[in-house]
Design a protein around this motif. Sequence first.
Motif, PDB file in Angstrom:
ATOM      1  N   LYS A 196       0.827  -1.204   0.000  1.00  9.76           N
ATOM      2  CA  LYS A 196       0.000   0.000   0.000  1.00  9.76           C
ATOM      3  C   LYS A 196       0.863   1.255   0.000  1.00  9.76           C
ATOM      4  O   LYS A 196       0.530   2.257  -0.639  1.00  9.76           O
ATOM      5  CB  LYS A 196      -0.939   0.001   1.214  1.00  9.76           C
ATOM      6  N   ALA A 197       1.983   1.214   0.723  1.00 10.97           N
ATOM      7  CA  ALA A 197       2.889   2.356   0.768  1.00 10.97           C
ATOM      8  C   ALA A 197       3.504   2.631  -0.604  1.00 10.97           C
ATOM      9  O   ALA A 197       3.695   3.796  -0.986  1.00 10.97           O
ATOM     10  CB  ALA A 197       3.980   2.128   1.800  1.00 10.97           C
ATOM     11  N   ILE A 198       3.809   1.575  -1.350  1.00  9.48           N
ATOM     12  CA  ILE A 198       4.384   1.754  -2.685  1.00  9.48           C
ATOM     13  C   ILE A 198       3.375   2.401  -3.624  1.00  9.48           C
ATOM     14  O   ILE A 198       3.714   3.311  -4.405  1.00  9.48           O
ATOM     15  CB  ILE A 198       4.856   0.394  -3.243  1.00  9.48           C
ATOM     16  N   ILE A 199       2.127   1.955  -3.560  1.00  8.04           N
ATOM     17  CA  ILE A 199       1.083   2.568  -4.385  1.00  8.04           C
ATOM     18  C   ILE A 199       0.880   4.022  -3.975  1.00  8.04           C
ATOM     19  O   ILE A 199       0.697   4.915  -4.820  1.00  8.04           O
ATOM     20  CB  ILE A 199      -0.228   1.773  -4.255  1.00  8.04           C
ATOM     21  N   SER A 200       0.902   4.277  -2.681  1.00  9.80           N
ATOM     22  CA  SER A 200       0.793   5.642  -2.178  1.00  9.80           C
ATOM     23  C   SER A 200       1.945   6.505  -2.676  1.00  9.80           C
ATOM     24  O   SER A 200       1.747   7.651  -3.098  1.00  9.80           O
ATOM     25  CB  SER A 200       0.763   5.625  -0.646  1.00  9.80           C
ATOM     26  N   ALA A 201       3.155   5.958  -2.643  1.00 12.02           N
ATOM     27  CA  ALA A 201       4.336   6.700  -3.103  1.00 12.02           C
ATOM     28  C   ALA A 201       4.257   6.985  -4.591  1.00 12.02           C
ATOM     29  O   ALA A 201       4.747   8.029  -5.064  1.00 12.02           O
ATOM     30  CB  ALA A 201       5.603   5.919  -2.778  1.00 12.02           C
ATOM     31  N   TRP A 202       3.655   6.077  -5.345  1.00 11.31           N
ATOM     32  CA  TRP A 202       3.521   6.257  -6.796  1.00 11.31           C
ATOM     33  C   TRP A 202       2.757   7.539  -7.112  1.00 11.31           C
ATOM     34  O   TRP A 202       3.095   8.263  -8.060  1.00 11.31           O
ATOM     35  CB  TRP A 202       2.801   5.053  -7.397  1.00 11.31           C
ATOM     36  N   LEU A 203       1.740   7.828  -6.329  1.00 18.41           N
ATOM     37  CA  LEU A 203       0.950   9.043  -6.563  1.00 18.41           C
ATOM     38  C   LEU A 203       1.591  10.287  -5.963  1.00 18.41           C
ATOM     39  O   LEU A 203       1.376  11.389  -6.460  1.00 18.41           O
ATOM     40  CB  LEU A 203      -0.460   8.873  -5.985  1.00 18.41           C
ATOM     41  N   SER A 204       2.360  10.125  -4.912  1.00 19.25           N
ATOM     42  CA  SER A 204       2.854  11.299  -4.187  1.00 19.25           C
ATOM     43  C   SER A 204       4.192  11.822  -4.696  1.00 19.25           C
ATOM     44  O   SER A 204       4.517  12.993  -4.471  1.00 19.25           O
ATOM     45  CB  SER A 204       2.974  10.982  -2.693  1.00 19.25           C
ATOM     46  N   ALA A 223       0.861  16.275  -2.347  1.00 20.81           N
ATOM     47  CA  ALA A 223       1.377  14.914  -2.247  1.00 20.81           C
ATOM     48  C   ALA A 223       0.763  14.154  -1.079  1.00 20.81           C
ATOM     49  O   ALA A 223       0.484  12.954  -1.202  1.00 20.81           O
ATOM     50  CB  ALA A 223       2.896  14.954  -2.112  1.00 20.81           C
ATOM     51  N   ILE A 224       0.551  14.810   0.055  1.00 19.51           N
ATOM     52  CA  ILE A 224       0.015  14.101   1.222  1.00 19.51           C
ATOM     53  C   ILE A 224      -1.423  13.662   0.971  1.00 19.51           C
ATOM     54  O   ILE A 224      -1.835  12.562   1.381  1.00 19.51           O
ATOM     55  CB  ILE A 224       0.113  14.972   2.499  1.00 19.51           C
ATOM     56  N   ALA A 225      -2.194  14.503   0.255  1.00 21.28           N
ATOM     57  CA  ALA A 225      -3.558  14.110  -0.097  1.00 21.28           C
ATOM     58  C   ALA A 225      -3.541  12.973  -1.119  1.00 21.28           C
ATOM     59  O   ALA A 225      -4.340  12.035  -1.033  1.00 21.28           O
ATOM     60  CB  ALA A 225      -4.324  15.308  -0.635  1.00 21.28           C
ATOM     61  N   ALA A 226      -2.619  13.066  -2.089  1.00 18.05           N
ATOM     62  CA  ALA A 226      -2.501  11.994  -3.085  1.00 18.05           C
ATOM     63  C   ALA A 226      -2.064  10.688  -2.437  1.00 18.05           C
ATOM     64  O   ALA A 226      -2.495   9.602  -2.857  1.00 18.05           O
ATOM     65  CB  ALA A 226      -1.519  12.408  -4.179  1.00 18.05           C
ATOM     66  N   SER A 227      -1.222  10.777  -1.414  1.00 20.99           N
ATOM     67  CA  SER A 227      -0.782   9.569  -0.701  1.00 20.99           C
ATOM     68  C   SER A 227      -1.959   8.854  -0.060  1.00 20.99           C
ATOM     69  O   SER A 227      -2.044   7.615  -0.094  1.00 20.99           O
ATOM     70  CB  SER A 227       0.239   9.937   0.378  1.00 20.99           C
ATOM     71  N   LEU A 228      -2.863   9.624   0.531  1.00 24.15           N
ATOM     72  CA  LEU A 228      -4.038   9.021   1.160  1.00 24.15           C
ATOM     73  C   LEU A 228      -4.913   8.326   0.119  1.00 24.15           C
ATOM     74  O   LEU A 228      -5.401   7.209   0.342  1.00 24.15           O
ATOM     75  CB  LEU A 228      -4.833  10.092   1.903  1.00 24.15           C
ATOM     76  N   VAL A 229      -5.092   8.983  -1.019  1.00 22.70           N
ATOM     77  CA  VAL A 229      -5.876   8.370  -2.098  1.00 22.70           C
ATOM     78  C   VAL A 229      -5.218   7.070  -2.557  1.00 22.70           C
ATOM     79  O   VAL A 229      -5.887   6.050  -2.752  1.00 22.70           O
ATOM     80  CB  VAL A 229      -6.025   9.345  -3.278  1.00 22.70           C
ATOM     81  N   GLY A 230      -3.892   7.106  -2.726  1.00 27.30           N
ATOM     82  CA  GLY A 230      -3.177   5.912  -3.153  1.00 27.30           C
ATOM     83  C   GLY A 230      -3.309   4.766  -2.168  1.00 27.30           C
ATOM     84  O   GLY A 230      -3.456   3.596  -2.568  1.00 27.30           O
ATOM     85  N   THR A 231      -3.263   5.072  -0.882  1.00 26.18           N
ATOM     86  CA  THR A 231      -3.408   4.029   0.135  1.00 26.18           C
ATOM     87  C   THR A 231      -4.790   3.396   0.080  1.00 26.18           C
ATOM     88  O   THR A 231      -4.931   2.161   0.136  1.00 26.18           O
ATOM     89  CB  THR A 231      -3.163   4.612   1.532  1.00 26.18           C
ATOM     90  N   ILE A 232      -5.819   4.219  -0.033  1.00 27.09           N
ATOM     91  CA  ILE A 232      -7.186   3.692  -0.096  1.00 27.09           C
ATOM     92  C   ILE A 232      -7.375   2.841  -1.341  1.00 27.09           C
ATOM     93  O   ILE A 232      -7.988   1.761  -1.296  1.00 27.09           O
ATOM     94  CB  ILE A 232      -8.200   4.849  -0.049  1.00 27.09           C
ATOM     95  N   VAL A 233      -6.829   3.302  -2.475  1.00 21.22           N
ATOM     96  CA  VAL A 233      -6.911   2.506  -3.706  1.00 21.22           C
ATOM     97  C   VAL A 233      -6.166   1.188  -3.532  1.00 21.22           C
ATOM     98  O   VAL A 233      -6.618   0.138  -3.989  1.00 21.22           O
ATOM     99  CB  VAL A 233      -6.331   3.303  -4.895  1.00 21.22           C
TER     100      VAL A 233
END
Length: 287
Positions: free
Chosen positions: A156-164, A217-227
């Motif tokens: 999940k962190a990797i997907i989050s990092a991808w967006l952030s 980036a912090i908002a995008a990270s949250l979206v990435g984690t949920i996805v």
Amino acid sequence: MTRVLPVLTVLAAIVVVWYLAAVGLNMNWARQQLERDGVTATMPALIGNTMAQERPVLPAPHQVAAGLWEGIAGQKITSKRSLVWHAWVTLSATLAGFAIGTLAGGLLAVGIVHNRAMDQSVMPWAVASQTVPILAIAPMVIVVLASAGVTGLLPKAIISAWLSFFPVLVGMVKGLRSPDAMQLDQMRSWNASAAQVFWRLRLPSAMPYLFASLKVAIAASLVGTIVGELPAGATAGLGARLLSGSYYGQTVQIWSALFTAAALAALLVLIVGWIERITLRRMGLDR
């Protein structure tokens, strides 16, 4: 008061529109229920039914508020029915992904600014990476890492990092290039090294751009984690609450999780803004 009144006016208008939409979208089911029970479908009865359905198409504001209260204050924090517990699971992966994405974006930005080959090669690939839908990437990342025995927070962190990483990359490149030619010439006239130019000119000039990108980036990270929580069939996290709510038609649960995610994102952005004010004030860059 002059600042609060417009906000309250807009909020009141949103609530009114929301109630009207709830009545309109839930009316058909309410009419069918009353007719099945042999009750005369008068308008007051219909409206009352639209406001109290167990699984409405669109929950009314008071139903979402009740769901939030039950999920936050009505459960133990350690309970898997607690929104606080699910929010913490999502937050931990969000912060990990945000840290990875910020570090990657910052390092790539430094390389792009100081190396022409990286500028011409890495930057186009970074832009292209954001054209691939995250919903297509997330299942592949989850499956590949799971086959390697990696589960839990890291995928999940990797997907989050991808967006952030991309907002940080773009903001830092813009910021590091913000000093004009006169400032750079002055540093050269002082015989400053490349490291001195970076630490004493480029990096301070980039700080306002960096914090602006960190808020995105912090908002995008949250979206990435949920996805990232959705394709894995996760049982923990706000994404899991959204997934289970959609499986069982629990729309109140879905909206409660959505509002919790929105509040969490707003809190994270406020924290970044608070750090920004302190940092820029200490650097003498506060405007």
